[in-house]
Scaffold this motif. Structure first.
Motif, PDB file in Angstrom:
ATOM      1  N   ASP A   1       0.735  -1.284   0.017  1.00  0.00           N
ATOM      2  CA  ASP A   1       0.153   0.041  -0.016  1.00  0.00           C
ATOM      3  C   ASP A   1       0.825   1.273  -0.055  1.00  0.00           C
ATOM      4  N   ALA A   2       1.971   1.179   0.442  1.00  0.00           N
ATOM      5  CA  ALA A   2       2.967   2.529   0.924  1.00  0.00           C
ATOM      6  C   ALA A   2       3.384   2.734  -0.524  1.00  0.00           C
ATOM      7  N   VAL A   3       3.646   1.483  -1.149  1.00  0.00           N
ATOM      8  CA  VAL A   3       4.400   1.923  -2.794  1.00  0.00           C
ATOM      9  C   VAL A   3       3.355   2.778  -3.395  1.00  0.00           C
ATOM     10  N   ARG A   4       2.230   2.422  -3.368  1.00  0.00           N
ATOM     11  CA  ARG A   4       1.027   2.950  -4.358  1.00  0.00           C
ATOM     12  C   ARG A   4       0.850   4.307  -3.596  1.00  0.00           C
ATOM     13  N   PHE A   5       0.854   4.470  -2.274  1.00  0.00           N
ATOM     14  CA  PHE A   5       0.609   5.761  -1.893  1.00  0.00           C
ATOM     15  C   PHE A   5       1.692   6.859  -2.274  1.00  0.00           C
ATOM     16  N   VAL A   6       3.038   6.287  -2.018  1.00  0.00           N
ATOM     17  CA  VAL A   6       4.221   7.338  -2.183  1.00  0.00           C
ATOM     18  C   VAL A   6       4.229   7.616  -3.603  1.00  0.00           C
ATOM     19  N   THR A   7       4.260   6.728  -4.556  1.00  0.00           N
ATOM     20  CA  THR A   7       4.209   6.911  -6.012  1.00  0.00           C
ATOM     21  C   THR A   7       3.315   7.262  -6.835  1.00  0.00           C
ATOM     22  N   GLY A   8       2.000   7.176  -6.049  1.00  0.00           N
ATOM     23  CA  GLY A   8       0.830   7.455  -7.085  1.00  0.00           C
ATOM     24  C   GLY A   8       0.520   6.414  -8.253  1.00  0.00           C
ATOM     25  N   HIS A   9       1.368   5.439  -8.229  1.00  0.00           N
ATOM     26  CA  HIS A   9       1.235   4.804  -9.414  1.00  0.00           C
ATOM     27  C   HIS A   9       1.054   3.315  -9.005  1.00  0.00           C
ATOM     28  N   GLU A  10       0.234   2.462  -9.987  1.00  0.00           N
ATOM     29  CA  GLU A  10      -0.117   0.821  -9.843  1.00  0.00           C
ATOM     30  C   GLU A  10       0.985  -0.303 -10.180  1.00  0.00           C
ATOM     31  N   VAL A  11       0.854  -1.322  -9.463  1.00  0.00           N
ATOM     32  CA  VAL A  11       1.914  -2.068  -9.759  1.00  0.00           C
ATOM     33  C   VAL A  11       1.362  -3.115 -10.815  1.00  0.00           C
ATOM     34  N   ILE A  12       2.135  -3.337 -11.739  1.00  0.00           N
ATOM     35  CA  ILE A  12       1.619  -4.433 -12.865  1.00  0.00           C
ATOM     36  C   ILE A  12       2.085  -5.685 -12.783  1.00  0.00           C
ATOM     37  N   SER A  13       3.060  -6.109 -11.947  1.00  0.00           N
ATOM     38  CA  SER A  13       3.733  -7.246 -11.735  1.00  0.00           C
ATOM     39  C   SER A  13       4.422  -7.603 -10.764  1.00  0.00           C
TER      40      SER A  13
END
Length: 334
Positions: free
Chosen positions: A175-187
């Motif tokens: 969740d923190a990766v999404r929050f900090v970057t504003g981007h979605e994980v694709i793989s």
């Protein structure tokens, strides 16, 4: 406002005490499956005890806080939505991906606010990192590195009901990766290991993990975690950009010792548990919830946000079991 709280365990009792001291909160009503325990917590805080979740709904509070065991989250969220009561629920939304998708669809169809408890979104360090990324001061972000290390494993009885390492522990990092970057994980490509107690193996779980995430803008993120970090509870993130870099959790309490001669950083003491590490963030999180209920700000962590973090965790677990990279497009969404 009047806020009902379901679940008076460690985090529930802490949240109840926090709510009691928020200016916007006039009354806290508490219920717990173990009546004697719930009544004691309520009495100790000067709150009101009610004998069931149904009675809590019938009391028509202005909002609800759910801190019950994971297996109960889905049913309680749905009941709260059906009653039209804005709700805060600790992560996860539900115990399984299928049930999480079902709940998110119900929440969005019902149009009732449900805020999910990912407290790192309210930590000053994570917020500063997100602001640095959004402002462009780091240039383009090419790597993130996130770590969660428990000072000691949870009780053996907890592991079979935890959902597994990625869904229980590293889901906060996802969740923190999404929050900090504003981007979605694709793989996601993930691995896991067992170096400690047999009860992790007995529950078909792991005690240490590593994952490589690819984001939709090409950013790479590494996420690691362990149940064994006796130096102290350790949560950090490094955000590396073309024009600068920042680190979250790198302070005098970091549970890490420098091997460089003559270096006395950090001086400690380290945080023993997540409660001490994120105490201010938990307070800010519930403060934000009262403002959401009052219509003063938008929901900062929706049920769909909870689903997206769970989907990444699901992909990580599938990857470590199969030994293959898993695309998020292959993981069910709402």
């Amino acid at each position: 406002m009047r806020i009902g709280l379901a679940g008076a365990g460690r985090i529930g009792a802490f949240h109840a005490a926090t709510l009691q001291h928020l200016p916007a909160v006039e009354q806290v009503l508490i219920t717990d499956a173990v009546a004697d325990h719930g009544a004691r917590v309520a009495a100790g805080l000067g709150a009101e005890y009610v004998d069931s979740f149904e009675a809590l709904l019938a009391a028509a509070p202005d909002a609800l806080v759910i801190t019950t065991p994971t297996a109960t989250h889905a049913d309680l969220i749905i009941a709260a939505v059906d009653a039209g009561i804005p709700t805060f629920c600790e992560k996860p939304v539900a115990a399984s991906l299928e049930r999480t998708v079902e709940v998110v669809r119900h929440v969005e169809a019902g149009g009732v606010t449900v805020q999910i408890g990912f407290q790192r979104r309210f930590d000053v360090g994570f917020r500063a990192a997100a602001a640095a990324v959004a402002s462009g001061e780091l240039g383009f972000v090419h790597h993130l590195h996130a770590l969660t290390g428990d000072a000691a494993p949870p009780p053996a009885a907890y592991i079979p009901m935890s959902g597994g390492f990625f869904r229980d522990c590293n889901v906060h990092d996802f969740d923190a990766v999404r929050f900090v970057t504003g981007h979605e994980v694709i793989s996601v490509h993930a691995v896991g290991a067992n170096r400690g107690e047999q009860f992790f193996r007995d529950a078909d779980d792991i005690d240490s993990a590593a994952a490589i995430l690819t984001l939709d803008d090409g950013t790479l993120a590494t996420v690691i975690g362990t149940r064994y970090n006796a130096a102290g509870y350790d949560v950090r993130m490094e955000v590396l950009g073309s024009a600068g870099s920042v680190a979250v959790g790198l302070d005098q309490h970091t549970a890490l010792r420098s091997a460089e001669p003559g270096t006395d950083f950090p001086v400690g003491p380290s945080h023993p548990t997540f409660m001490e590490r994120f105490l201010p963030a938990y307070v800010s999180e519930l403060t934000a919830f009262t403002r959401v209920v009052a219509g003063l700000e938008a929901n900062p962590c929706t049920a769909r946000d909870g689903l997206q973090a769970f989907r990444i965790a699901e992909a990580a677990d599938r990857s470590r079991r199969s030994g293959r990279t898993v695309l998020l497009s292959d993981v069910p969404d709402a």
